[in-house]
Write a protein that holds these residues in place. Sequence first.
Motif, short mmCIF file in Angstrom:
data_model
loop_
_atom_site.label_atom_id
_atom_site.label_comp_id
_atom_site.label_asym_id
_atom_site.label_seq_id
_atom_site.Cartn_x
_atom_site.Cartn_y
_atom_site.Cartn_z
N LEU A 164 -65.29 10.25 -18.01
CA LEU A 164 -64.83 11.39 -17.20
C LEU A 164 -63.35 11.25 -16.82
N MET A 165 -62.90 10.01 -16.64
CA MET A 165 -61.47 9.80 -16.36
C MET A 165 -60.61 10.29 -17.53
N GLN A 166 -61.15 10.16 -18.74
CA GLN A 166 -60.41 10.61 -19.93
C GLN A 166 -60.74 12.06 -20.28
N MET A 167 -61.59 12.68 -19.50
CA MET A 167 -62.06 14.05 -19.75
C MET A 167 -62.73 14.17 -21.13
N SER A 168 -63.53 13.15 -21.48
CA SER A 168 -64.24 13.15 -22.76
C SER A 168 -65.45 14.06 -22.67
#
Lengths: 175, 180
Positions: free
Chosen positions: B149-153
């Motif tokens: 989620l930090m990488q918006m995957s």
Amino acid sequence: MNPLILGLVTGVIFGFLLQKGRVLRFEKQLGALRLQDFTIIKFMLSSILVGMFGLLILQQAGWIALSHKPFNLGAVVIGGALFGVGWAVAGYCPGTSVGAVGEGRWHALFAIAGMLAGAALFAEAYPWLRKTVLAWKDFGKIGLPDLLGINPWWCALGLAILYLGLFVWFERRRL
Amino acid sequence: MSTSGGSNGWSPYLAGALVGLLAALSAAATTKVMGKTNFLGASTTFVRAAGLIEKAVVPSHVEKNEYMAKEKVRVDWQFMLVLGILLGASLASRLDGSFSWEAVPPIWKERFGPSPVVRALGAFVGGLVAMFGARLADGCPSGHGLSGLMQMSVSGFVALALFFSVGVLTAHWLYGGKPS
């Protein structure tokens, strides 16, 4: 620096923060899954909010490369569902099981033993899974901004508003 | 804000935000040290640890395994990260006095009885199913949930939604809907 030392130091800080946030406990894990205690959800979303901007800045500056995990539909859906079942039964996820042992909750050792067995079992099943579930449909390594066709900064901003809105809602409802 | 975190605990918002900072610093540090960005995660280490154990018993079996070969059975950066989690949690709990030996958690005891054997079985079976699922999905709440989620995957959002929704359904089935 030796990568192993870097990993250890990072892990010690990570474990320290997980423990201070009180998210390692069985009661917190089940509290979250029974929608009674939002500690873990607050902790995760807060780390995601800060980390999202941190990683975006570093990536845009060219210092790091993002690495999306592939969105393999069957694998993520079936694997994610199986994980949910096991998580609720064990009361720990992989990272927190190890941390829980650190704070004396030694029954988590049996969760770790089960996880090692699950990993070994998966390795045995992999050749078959690769030809079946993993071969169904792979959308590849995609990010939400690519999927939506928008600038990553706008995407991050939208998500940040969503996360902050949830925080306000949690606190107003005293969750 | 609720004080359910215990007398000496930190606000989950604060502890979480610091983990977010750690995740970004760690991404930068691993890139510098190892030449490749590594993200916080835990579950691949269980494959490597299982491989190391199998190797001690039947070395040839591990060499022949396609998945073990793919993930490389060795002590690496993430392996040390997972060991570090244990040490860091131990340190924090000893410093603030929240360390305590526990064989059966109270809410488990209330629902399934005080037997440590029953709890051990539940933990083992749950852990087994969870890890099989995490390996199939290619990540756990750390790798998919936090780092994803930090990488918006896209895979992270879908995986985390399934972890939680199926976890909520299972917990409801196991413990019922009544607040404890």
